[in-house]
Enzyme design. Structure first.
Site: not given
Length: 341
Positions: A193, A220, A279, A282, A305, A314
């Site tokens: 990020r 995050k 973003h 990414r 994640w 995805y």
């Protein structure tokens, strides 16, 4: 407040604080900041909250603005995010000096309706609601609030994943100012990020082991992330050596705070990329991994994640590129049918 009540100390580069509540409970917490003064202010605010809660049993005096300040001080880089600050300023006209205990479902619904009437998309309304949620959660965690009111988000349409083709990437690189090219290229090779790239320090890079890492208080998900560096990423970092003692990516001797400012926006416009955001780099990185056959569980680890559901968006790309492998298997019954014909 006397100096003996609250003490601050460093662990690595991060300041921590400790104090004993009136009920003799020992509190030790990370202030999640490299600024000692901010750590002291955060500690003082929490100590005062504990004192009133334990001595008076009262949390009713805390306001929205107090909670916002507390939340911003948790991670100083939040103060540099112009979109985030714009949302907080907008909310200030409705919440401002409102006491936290008075922020309930009905008030939040009124804010939701006001934003909807302005004609913005559900995604924009949800961004405001999410902002309220994270600030109230912070207040709750620090004892400024007894409970968080329910906040129901609006339904959003499935968003198309925006990613760069090789041709679009070349056009963007041509238009980017020189100081942004290594940042964008690094994002495409690591999937990091923007804030993690602009805040990256030399102390977080190990060239010999070909890796970098993001500290838990900078991620995050509030979990430390290890970043394996491919050859392209290593080359980019080597080219930044000698420019700054502390930060990897800089411009004219200073850290680049926002890589998506005017220079970025003008480059995107000149490249004809339309609604393309930083973003989305990414998304581009993740999409290219899928195209190269990277399994979803590996991609989840690489991208840091915490939830598998985040990576599942995805999955449709994965199915597309696995089609060629599906054709490798032909059952005997299929061959018999074909021979009869």
């Amino acid at each position: 407040m006397s100096k003996q009540i609250v003490s601050t100390y460093k662990r690595g580069e991060i300041w921590w604080y400790s104090f004993t509540t009136p009920n003799k409970q020992r509190i030790r917490k990370s202030a999640k900041t490299t600024n000692q003064q901010e750590a002291k202010e955060l500690a003082a605010l929490e100590y005062n909250s504990c004192w009133r809660n334990e001595k008076l049993g009262d949390v009713s005096f805390h306001t929205w603005q107090e909670a916002v300040l507390l939340w911003l001080n948790e991670k100083p880089e939040r103060k540099e995010n112009r979109n985030m600050l714009y949302g907080l300023r907008w909310l200030d006209q409705y919440l401002g000096k409102t006491k936290l205990i008075d922020i309930n479902k009905y008030l939040i619904d009124e804010i939701k309706k006001t934003k909807q009437i302005s004609g913005v998309k559900n995604r924009t309304v949800n961004a405001v609601l999410q902002q309220i949620r994270v600030v109230l959660k912070c207040a709750y965690e620090h004892g400024l609030l007894d409970k968080i009111p329910p906040i129901k988000l609006l339904k959003e349409p499935t968003r198309r994943i925006r990613w760069l083709t090789e041709y679009e990437e070349k056009r963007l690189m041509v238009e980017l100012p020189d100081h942004l090219k290594p940042i964008v290229n690094f994002a495409l090779n690591t999937g990091l990020r923007m804030s993690n790239i602009t805040n990256l320090k030399w102390s977080q890079v190990d060239m010999d082991r070909r890796q970098a890492w993001i500290h838990a208080d900078e991620s995050k998900t509030n979990q430390a992330i290890g970043i394996p560096l491919n050859q392209a990423a290593l080359t980019i970092i080597r080219e930044q050596q000698g420019h700054h003692r502390e930060y990897v990516f800089t411009y004219q001797g200073n850290r680049i705070k926002n890589a998506d400012a005017k220079g970025w926006r003008k480059a995107v416009y000149r490249a004809g990329l339309g609604d393309f955001h930083f973003h989305d780099l990414r998304h581009t990185w993740a999409t290219r991994h899928i195209m190269a056959g990277t399994p979803l569980y590996v991609l989840q680890e690489l991208g840091g994640w915490s939830k598998a559901d985040t990576v599942r968006k995805y999955a449709h790309l994965l199915a597309q590129f696995l089609q060629q492998h599906a054709e490798r298997i032909v059952t005997s019954s299929t061959n018999l049918t074909q021979n009869k014909n």
